[in-house]
Enzyme design. Structure first.
Site, mmCIF file in Angstrom:
data_model
loop_
_atom_site.group_PDB
_atom_site.id
_atom_site.type_symbol
_atom_site.label_atom_id
_atom_site.label_comp_id
_atom_site.label_asym_id
_atom_site.label_seq_id
_atom_site.Cartn_x
_atom_site.Cartn_y
_atom_site.Cartn_z
ATOM 1 N N ASP A 20 0.862 -1.191 0.000
ATOM 2 C CA ASP A 20 0.000 0.000 0.000
ATOM 3 C C ASP A 20 0.891 1.231 0.000
ATOM 4 O OD1 ASP A 20 -2.335 1.480 0.032
ATOM 5 O OD2 ASP A 20 -2.504 1.463 2.202
ATOM 6 N N HIS A 54 -3.512 14.186 0.072
ATOM 7 C CA HIS A 54 -3.840 13.363 1.239
ATOM 8 C C HIS A 54 -2.730 13.416 2.286
ATOM 9 C CE1 HIS A 54 -5.311 10.076 3.695
ATOM 10 N NE2 HIS A 54 -4.177 9.411 3.514
ATOM 11 N N GLU A 105 -9.008 4.209 -3.201
ATOM 12 C CA GLU A 105 -7.739 3.886 -3.849
ATOM 13 C C GLU A 105 -7.980 3.156 -5.172
ATOM 14 O OE1 GLU A 105 -4.637 2.334 -1.404
ATOM 15 O OE2 GLU A 105 -5.526 3.086 0.468
ATOM 16 N N ASP A 151 -9.335 0.548 1.077
ATOM 17 C CA ASP A 151 -8.449 0.171 2.171
ATOM 18 C C ASP A 151 -9.092 0.614 3.481
ATOM 19 O OD1 ASP A 151 -6.244 -0.664 3.602
ATOM 20 O OD2 ASP A 151 -5.122 1.185 3.267
#
Length: 425
Positions: A136, A143, A211, A243
């Protein structure tokens, strides 16, 4: 231009202009029915084209590819993906030819047509690949900046390394589930800022993260790095990815090693893998990178993709509310840069590896990719269409993410990834 991407193509199957799955898309997935068992398929309009049935009728026989029909009867696409890009392209091109409006080979063979096509509403979609490893990333500058402002120094929101390397961590592959799978609220340690000691119990700050993930298409040997100029050759295609995150568990446990139990209780993936080939017309330049990356991360050309994204919340018994609209093109670090960095130390790749982008946020309030940002850590409750508000997710909430690219009248979509929150065990 690849022949299967021709915007002038249209199919003998009736397909709505709003469908995610026109003849120019043809994403791959795995489905099952009680009668057929497990099959690899391609989405076309409201239907699934059964690739095993297509092979049984001999439509792949003259292709110069190294494949056997049994590759289309597996519970994942891994064996098919291992055959390599020439095979992926040849199969997609042949499917495009079979579905073209002026090709009678499948259209006029009534037995074959009814055997090879099944309505999407009649199948159960499975997780499309056996995920060997999961990384990830943390590649949206908006963000990362928002999180840094909330949890660290607003004047120095980004950590010193963020503009130099694609930050990432190794996640838990075993808890990645296909869209439609319920997610149980996790238990864990939490510590309130004014508390003397932590407590254990259900997360009170359950969140989503918007995502996009890419699926690894080639393996490498341990000790070998992938040059950035070749990185996209190792990507099979893209999926939507949620996620799920327990923010209160995460904020207590992440120092000094990063996410652990606040993430590993569940992640959701969409069932259809959209190939890089299908997304080729939607390439766009990424954001300017300053300072210039080190040589192994430098790339030229349009390495990002213009993919519209949205997130909706549907409370139990209530209407859906779209709460965020974002775009994959905002990513600061591209997929090629992520993969080049992943292998720069000699880390080996496996077919079926999943690489998530990290939360995708834009620069406007309605383009933020998590509840953490949309409600600014719960201080600005988010109104829903049923009159309720959300600081974070409640039991019974269904979160649905959708994505599509659109240009010159062609819409290439991903379908959706959704999950409903169940009470903690």
């Amino acid at each position: 231009m690849l022949a299967a991407n021709n915007p002038d193509l249209h199919s003998w199957i009736d397909i709505s202009p709003l469908s995610d799955f026109p003849i120019q898309n043809l994403p791959f997935g795995v489905f099952e029915t009680p009668e057929r068992g497990t099959r690899a398929g391609v989405a076309i309009g409201d239907y699934v084209l059964d690739l095993y049935a297509v092979s049984q009728y001999g439509f792949f026989d003259d292709l110069d590819i190294n494949t056997q029909p049994k590759v289309f009867r597996r519970r994942s696409l891994n064996s098919f993906i291992r055959l390599g890009r020439p095979t992926w392209r040849a199969v997609r091109q042949r499917v495009s030819e079979l579905l073209r409006h002026d090709n009678p080979a499948l259209r006029d063979n009534e037995e074959a047509m009814h055997t090879c096509l099944v309505r999407q509403s009649e199948v159960q979609m499975l997780r499309p690949v056996r995920i060997c490893n999961y990384t990830d990333f943390y590649s949206s500058i908006e963000h990362a900046t928002n999180v840094g402002m909330m949890f660290r120094d607003p004047a120095n929101a980004l950590l010193p390394n963020w503009r130099h390397i694609p930050i990432g961590y190794h996640g838990r592959a075993s808890s990645i589930v296909v869209s439609g799978t319920d997610i149980r609220r996790p238990n864990g340690q939490r510590k309130a800022p004014d508390a003397a000691a932590p407590t254990f119990g259900p997360s009170q700050q359950l969140d989503f993260e918007l995502e996009v993930a890419f699926i690894g298409g080639r393996a490498t040997q341990l000790g070998h790095a992938v040059p950035i100029q070749q990185a996209e050759d190792y990507i099979f295609g893209l999926v939507l990815f949620n996620d799920w995150s327990a923010r209160d568990i995460q904020s207590w446990e992440y120092v000094p090693l990063g996410p652990f139990l606040g993430k590993s209780f569940g992640s959701s993936v969409s069932p259809w893998i959209v190939t890089l080939d299908a997304l080729e017309p939607f390439r766009v330049p990424g954001p300017e990178q300053e300072p210039e990356p080190l040589l192994y991360l430098r790339q030229t050309g349009a390495a990002n993709f213009d993919i519209n994204l949205e997130v909706a919340i549907e409370p139990a018994g209530g209407p859906e509310t779209v709460i965020s609209r974002s775009n994959f093109k905002y990513m600061y670090w591209s997929m090629a840069q992520q993969l080049a960095h992943q292998t720069s130390n000699g880390c080996n790749l496996q077919v079926g590896d999943l690489y998530a982008s990290g939360t995708i946020s834009g620069s406007t309030p309605d383009s933020l990719g998590s509840m953490l940002e949309l409600t600014w850590r719960g201080t600005r409750p988010l109104p829903l269409a049923d009159g309720s508000e959300r600081k974070f997710l409640l039991d019974g909430d269904t979160v649905t993410m959708r994505g599509f690219a659109e240009k010159d009248g062609i819409r290439i979509g991903f379908g959706e990834v959704s999950g409903t929150i169940l009470p903690s065990a």
